[in-house]
Design a protein around this motif. Structure first.
Motif, PDB file in Angstrom:
ATOM      1  N   ALA A 176      31.760 -12.973  84.137  1.00 27.36           N
ATOM      2  CA  ALA A 176      33.126 -12.655  83.722  1.00 27.36           C
ATOM      3  C   ALA A 176      33.303 -12.587  82.209  1.00 27.36           C
ATOM      4  O   ALA A 176      34.365 -12.175  81.740  1.00 27.36           O
ATOM      5  CB  ALA A 176      34.089 -13.691  84.297  1.00 27.36           C
ATOM      6  N   ARG A 177      32.283 -12.948  81.448  1.00 29.17           N
ATOM      7  CA  ARG A 177      32.467 -13.025  80.001  1.00 29.17           C
ATOM      8  C   ARG A 177      32.636 -11.643  79.368  1.00 29.17           C
ATOM      9  O   ARG A 177      31.826 -10.744  79.612  1.00 29.17           O
ATOM     10  CB  ARG A 177      31.280 -13.733  79.349  1.00 29.17           C
ATOM     11  CG  ARG A 177      31.531 -13.929  77.849  1.00 29.17           C
ATOM     12  CD  ARG A 177      30.409 -14.606  77.143  1.00 29.17           C
ATOM     13  NE  ARG A 177      30.702 -14.681  75.721  1.00 29.17           N
ATOM     14  CZ  ARG A 177      29.833 -14.999  74.791  1.00 29.17           C
ATOM     15  NH1 ARG A 177      28.582 -15.287  75.127  1.00 29.17           N
ATOM     16  NH2 ARG A 177      30.176 -15.026  73.526  1.00 29.17           N
ATOM     17  N   PRO A 178      33.676 -11.447  78.564  1.00 26.64           N
ATOM     18  CA  PRO A 178      33.851 -10.165  77.875  1.00 26.64           C
ATOM     19  C   PRO A 178      32.680  -9.890  76.935  1.00 26.64           C
ATOM     20  O   PRO A 178      32.234 -10.771  76.204  1.00 26.64           O
ATOM     21  CB  PRO A 178      35.153 -10.351  77.094  1.00 26.64           C
ATOM     22  CG  PRO A 178      35.874 -11.459  77.792  1.00 26.64           C
ATOM     23  CD  PRO A 178      34.799 -12.374  78.291  1.00 26.64           C
ATOM     24  N   ALA A 179      32.192  -8.677  76.954  1.00 27.88           N
ATOM     25  CA  ALA A 179      31.040  -8.298  76.136  1.00 27.88           C
ATOM     26  C   ALA A 179      31.490  -7.806  74.770  1.00 27.88           C
ATOM     27  O   ALA A 179      32.615  -7.334  74.611  1.00 27.88           O
ATOM     28  CB  ALA A 179      30.250  -7.202  76.832  1.00 27.88           C
ATOM     29  N   PRO A 180      30.615  -7.891  73.781  1.00 26.64           N
ATOM     30  CA  PRO A 180      30.955  -7.357  72.463  1.00 26.64           C
ATOM     31  C   PRO A 180      31.165  -5.853  72.544  1.00 26.64           C
ATOM     32  O   PRO A 180      30.426  -5.142  73.232  1.00 26.64           O
ATOM     33  CB  PRO A 180      29.731  -7.711  71.615  1.00 26.64           C
ATOM     34  CG  PRO A 180      28.618  -7.889  72.588  1.00 26.64           C
ATOM     35  CD  PRO A 180      29.248  -8.439  73.828  1.00 26.64           C
ATOM     36  N   ARG A 181      32.190  -5.361  71.854  1.00 28.32           N
ATOM     37  CA  ARG A 181      32.543  -3.944  71.939  1.00 28.32           C
ATOM     38  C   ARG A 181      31.367  -3.053  71.561  1.00 28.32           C
ATOM     39  O   ARG A 181      31.113  -2.035  72.190  1.00 28.32           O
ATOM     40  CB  ARG A 181      33.736  -3.653  71.024  1.00 28.32           C
ATOM     41  CG  ARG A 181      34.287  -2.246  71.157  1.00 28.32           C
ATOM     42  CD  ARG A 181      35.417  -2.026  70.167  1.00 28.32           C
ATOM     43  NE  ARG A 181      36.432  -3.074  70.287  1.00 28.32           N
ATOM     44  CZ  ARG A 181      37.354  -3.298  69.360  1.00 28.32           C
ATOM     45  NH1 ARG A 181      37.382  -2.597  68.249  1.00 28.32           N
ATOM     46  NH2 ARG A 181      38.249  -4.263  69.536  1.00 28.32           N
ATOM     47  N   GLY A 182      30.631  -3.443  70.526  1.00 30.88           N
ATOM     48  CA  GLY A 182      29.519  -2.624  70.063  1.00 30.88           C
ATOM     49  C   GLY A 182      28.329  -2.641  70.988  1.00 30.88           C
ATOM     50  O   GLY A 182      27.404  -1.844  70.819  1.00 30.88           O
TER      51      GLY A 182
ATOM     52  N   LEU B  97      30.823  -3.462  85.408  1.00 31.06           N
ATOM     53  CA  LEU B  97      30.682  -2.577  84.257  1.00 31.06           C
ATOM     54  C   LEU B  97      31.755  -2.885  83.239  1.00 31.06           C
ATOM     55  O   LEU B  97      32.944  -2.933  83.566  1.00 31.06           O
ATOM     56  CB  LEU B  97      30.800  -1.109  84.683  1.00 31.06           C
ATOM     57  CG  LEU B  97      30.916  -0.088  83.541  1.00 31.06           C
ATOM     58  CD1 LEU B  97      29.658  -0.076  82.681  1.00 31.06           C
ATOM     59  CD2 LEU B  97      31.219   1.305  84.081  1.00 31.06           C
ATOM     60  N   GLN B  98      31.311  -3.116  82.003  1.00 24.12           N
ATOM     61  CA  GLN B  98      32.218  -3.149  80.862  1.00 24.12           C
ATOM     62  C   GLN B  98      31.902  -1.899  80.052  1.00 24.12           C
ATOM     63  O   GLN B  98      30.899  -1.827  79.354  1.00 24.12           O
ATOM     64  CB  GLN B  98      32.030  -4.425  80.053  1.00 24.12           C
ATOM     65  CG  GLN B  98      32.360  -5.676  80.865  1.00 24.12           C
ATOM     66  CD  GLN B  98      32.280  -6.941  80.052  1.00 24.12           C
ATOM     67  OE1 GLN B  98      32.919  -7.060  79.010  1.00 24.12           O
ATOM     68  NE2 GLN B  98      31.498  -7.899  80.511  1.00 24.12           N
ATOM     69  N   ALA B  99      32.762  -0.904  80.179  1.00 29.07           N
ATOM     70  CA  ALA B  99      32.504   0.418  79.607  1.00 29.07           C
ATOM     71  C   ALA B  99      32.837   0.457  78.119  1.00 29.07           C
ATOM     72  O   ALA B  99      33.570  -0.391  77.593  1.00 29.07           O
ATOM     73  CB  ALA B  99      33.330   1.463  80.344  1.00 29.07           C
ATOM     74  N   SER B 100      32.290   1.442  77.455  1.00 31.13           N
ATOM     75  CA  SER B 100      32.597   1.661  76.047  1.00 31.13           C
ATOM     76  C   SER B 100      34.051   2.088  75.904  1.00 31.13           C
ATOM     77  O   SER B 100      34.644   2.656  76.821  1.00 31.13           O
ATOM     78  CB  SER B 100      31.678   2.745  75.475  1.00 31.13           C
ATOM     79  OG  SER B 100      30.326   2.405  75.635  1.00 31.13           O
ATOM     80  N   GLY B 101      34.611   1.817  74.726  1.00 28.48           N
ATOM     81  CA  GLY B 101      35.992   2.206  74.469  1.00 28.48           C
ATOM     82  C   GLY B 101      36.917   1.013  74.389  1.00 28.48           C
ATOM     83  O   GLY B 101      36.591  -0.092  74.826  1.00 28.48           O
TER      84      GLY B 101
END
Length: 220
Positions: free
Chosen positions: A67-73, A91-95
């Motif tokens: 569940a941890r939010p990933a770094p945007r980059g 999936l944590q997508a780009s944007g």
């Protein structure tokens, strides 16, 4: 890691599009002792311990990592987790402001609805993985429409169909070139303090007003 095989930590894998150095810094700001390894264009991450360093109920390592939010980059970030016997693909997508999306499969049932979690569609999953072949989505969909097998079987099969690395990390918790990363004590203490403050706030609100406390956005 000298070929050591982890046991009893469960099965989970994050694939992050950042260098091991950057991923290691991100993990040290987290709550979970992790094992990571360079996997070509990806850095793979799994849990090194069953329990996170944070206090209950936020102490299940696989759940915290999933569940941890990933770094945007570092996005897209793909997740493959066996959670309570169910296969969870994330999936944590780009944007900007794109929520983490989930696809959950259950033995004997197939894909199950997750009303409280944004749904992950196969085209997005295949695109984020960079999978090649016109029939990849169809083949992955065929696996997920099936009811047979266990969660780990499904995760390994989908990982292979997408052409992604990390099977050893997912299955064994170890692979060539893997190293362990410990979370920083300060970050864990700050998280526990924040959760304790929120729990106290909810309890006080419910005692005073007889209903659930408003969320953080409602109080600002």
């Amino acid at each position: 890691m000298a070929g050591e095989v982890r046991t009893g930590t469960g099965h989970g894998l994050l694939l992050v599009r950042r260098s091991p150095g950057a991923v290691g810094r991100w993990l040290r700001r987290g709550l979970v002792a992790s094992t990571m390894a360079p996997l070509g264009a990806w850095t793979g991450v799994t849990v090194a311990e069953t329990a996170a360093r944070s206090a209950a109920p936020y102490d299940v390592a696989l759940e915290v990592l999933a569940a941890r939010p990933a770094p945007r980059g570092g996005r897209p970030v793909l997740g493959f987790f066996d959670l309570h016997g169910k296969a969870a693909l994330t999936l944590q997508a780009s944007g900007l402001r794109k929520p983490q999306r989930w696809l959950v499969w259950q033995p004997g049932v197939g894909v199950v609805e997750t009303p409280s979690l944004p749904r992950l569609g196969l085209p997005s999953l295949v695109d984020a993985a960079g999978a090649r072949g016109d029939d990849v989505a169809e083949r992955v969909g065929g696996v997920l429409r099936g009811h047979e097998g266990q969660a780990l079987d499904v995760l390994v099969t989908v990982l292979g169909l997408l052409g992604l690395p990390g099977e050893d990390l997912l299955v064994r918790g170890d692979c060539a070139g893997a190293s362990d990363v410990e979370p920083g004590t300060r970050g864990v203490l700050m998280f526990d303090r924040l959760m304790a403050d929120e729990a106290q706030h909810r309890a006080e609100w419910e005692a005073a007003w007889g209903g659930p406390a408003p969320g953080p956005r409602e109080t600002r």
